[in-house]
Enzyme design. Structure first.
Site, PDB file in Angstrom:
ATOM      1  CE  LYS A 200      64.361  84.722 -86.391  1.00 33.99           C
ATOM      2  NZ  LYS A 200      63.744  85.637 -85.368  1.00 33.99           N
TER       3      LYS A 200
HETATM    4  C1  LIG Z   1      63.805  85.900 -83.954  1.00 31.24           C
HETATM    5  C2  LIG Z   1      62.841  85.632 -82.863  1.00 31.24           C
HETATM    6  C3  LIG Z   1      62.502  86.631 -81.791  1.00 31.24           C
HETATM    7  C4  LIG Z   1      63.159  87.883 -81.587  1.00 31.24           C
HETATM    8  O1  LIG Z   1      63.251  88.623 -82.873  1.00 31.24           O
HETATM    9  P1  LIG Z   1      64.493  89.734 -82.906  1.00 31.24           P
HETATM   10  O2  LIG Z   1      64.014  90.437 -84.132  1.00 31.24           O
HETATM   11  O3  LIG Z   1      65.603  88.830 -83.060  1.00 31.24           O
HETATM   12  O4  LIG Z   1      64.306  90.722 -81.852  1.00 31.24           O
HETATM   13  C5  LIG Z   1      61.512  85.990 -81.175  1.00 31.24           C
HETATM   14  N1  LIG Z   1      60.944  84.865 -81.059  1.00 31.24           N
HETATM   15  C6  LIG Z   1      61.372  83.848 -82.031  1.00 31.24           C
HETATM   16  C7  LIG Z   1      60.714  82.768 -81.965  1.00 31.24           C
HETATM   17  C8  LIG Z   1      62.329  84.174 -82.800  1.00 31.24           C
HETATM   18  O5  LIG Z   1      62.830  83.224 -83.795  1.00 31.24           O
END
Ligand SMILES: *Cc1c(COP(=O)(O)O)cnc(C)c1O
Length: 420
Positions: A200
């Site tokens: 992210k």
């Molecule tokens: C990455 C992501 C998640 C989950 O986040 P994690 O930190 O991997 O648990 C949920 N929704 C979206 C749209 C994501 O891109």
């Protein structure tokens, strides 16, 4: 010229920016935790605010919202958002047809029922008309996703939620810093969940956070993420445990560690500049690709600041018959950069399979309601079959990187017949 995929010379052989990129203060922040005698929020008070609390304050301020509850992951953030908003056993939750699987698996995880609806073909975000058509007396909430950082049509979705008295939750895992009519992504619903996973735009490896303007909701989320305990307004005496037990709400441990919070404090200081740099590169790229005949993902009207988690390119009709997997493989070979199909429609994703988990086997009626085969998502399926994406870190390098990407797409277009 031959495609690199078929043994020709690639467009590019030099490296792309590495991700994640540590902020220079990250090492100092981590060292402070290492010698602090406090590695978790559920540890003794050592005379200063935890890194977790410090990050929560910083991230709330950065989003211009009152409250932030950090979590161990974005998944944990979505789960406590749903539960704190009262979503649970048997409730229907409307989710978009295309997203990372966690948007839907977290709904299952609170014993609720994901109801998939189609997306807008240009933004790839939830189509408000499709959401409206899916509302039933059992609908409790909508989880909207700002996919790859493109913002969903929040005016229409907020209006829909208001008219049907539904809770609107934002899955802002991919949209830290995007702005819609003056508001940051994540601050437009009752709660907004972020992921700070490795991929992210703001990351500490594994982490998350939820923001909300509602103090009671924030308190419930805080307790849900720390086994029913929360941080007091005033700290306890030195070396006593800081979290207080109220016994009002049973929680689970989904807390962010002090090490992760320390990294986030450092990384947050870089995010605005990185978002800006990506947006500049992306706008140059969008124009150049439009000249070549490639459309790119749109964002909804009302977007005031576009950010990029992934850059999304649509294959034009002349590519019909060539799969996104083949086109992506060809581009990856030209660029030395992974270019992949966007997420598949969730019900068709191999990652989405509630039947593989005994915990979701809550009886014949529930099994029927969560059956993957129930959903018809023609727009999502078509969109998933036409779009490619690459990671935002490729927008953090040199201006000339854009030229390489454009050259690779030009080469792909010229040689597309060789991919059939
Ligand atoms: C990455 C992501 C998640 C989950 O986040 P994690 O930190 O991997 O648990 C949920 N929704 C979206 C749209 C994501 O891109």
């Amino acid at each position: 010229m031959t495609l690199a995929l078929h043994g020709g010379d690639p467009v590019r052989t030099t490296h792309w920016p590495l991700w994640p990129q540590p902020a220079s203060e990250a090492a100092q922040q981590l060292t402070e935790v290492l010698y602090s005698g406090r590695w978790s929020i559920s540890g003794p008070y050592r005379g200063t605010d935890t890194k977790e609390r410090t990050f929560a304050r910083m991230f709330a301020r950065w989003n211009d919202v009152e409250h932030c509850v950090p979590t161990a992951s974005g998944t944990a953030g979505l789960m406590i958002s749903l539960e704190a908003c009262g979503v649970g056993a048997g409730d229907e939750v409307i989710v978009p047809g295309i997203s990372w699987v966690a948007t839907a698996s977290t709904v299952l995880a609170v014993n609720a029922v994901p109801v998939f609806v189609d997306v807008d073909p240009d933004t790839l975000c939830m189509d408000p008309a499709a959401a409206e058509a899916a509302v039933t007396p059992d609908t409790k909430a909508i989880v909207v996703v700002h996919l790859y950082s493109a913002l969903a049509d929040m005016d229409a979705l907020r209006d829909l939620a208001r008219r049907h008295d539904l809770t609107l939750i934002e899955d802002a895992a991919q949209a830290h810093g995007a702005v819609y009519r003056g508001a940051r992504a994540g601050t437009m619903g009752r709660a907004g969940a972020f992921s700070m996973h490795h991929t992210k735009v703001l990351t500490c490896g594994e982490g998350g956070a939820v923001v909300t303007a509602d103090p009671e909701l924030a308190r419930r989320m805080a307790e849900l993420r720390a086994d029913g305990r929360h941080q007091p307004e005033l700290p306890p005496p030195l070396h006593e445990m800081e979290l207080v037990t109220t016994g009002t709400l049973m929680g689970s441990n989904r807390a962010l560690s002090e090490f992760h919070a320390a990294v986030l404090i450092a990384q947050l200081g870089r995010l605005d500049r990185q978002n800006e740099q990506r947006a500049i590169q992306a706008s140059v790229l969008e124009k150049a690709l439009a000249d070549l005949g490639f459309a790119t993902q749109r964002t909804s009207d009302g977007t005031e600041q576009r950010t990029y988690f992934g850059f999304v390119i649509r294959l034009p009709e002349e590519f019909d018959g060539i799969g996104t997997a083949a086109a992506g493989a060809a581009l990856s070979a030209e660029l030395g950069l992974p270019v992949k199909p966007v997420y598949p429609a969730i019900p068709a994703s191999p990652l989405y399979w509630p039947g593989s988990r005994r915990r979701f086997d809550l009886g014949a009626e529930h099994r029927r309601r969560i059956d993957r085969a129930r959903h018809r998502l023609p727009v999502s399926e078509r969109a998933a079959a036409r779009h490619l994406t690459f990671h935002h870190s490729a927008l953090l390098g040199e201006r000339s990187d854009v030229d390489d990407i454009v050259a690779a797409l030009g080469k792909l277009r010229d040689h597309r017949a060789e991919l059939v």
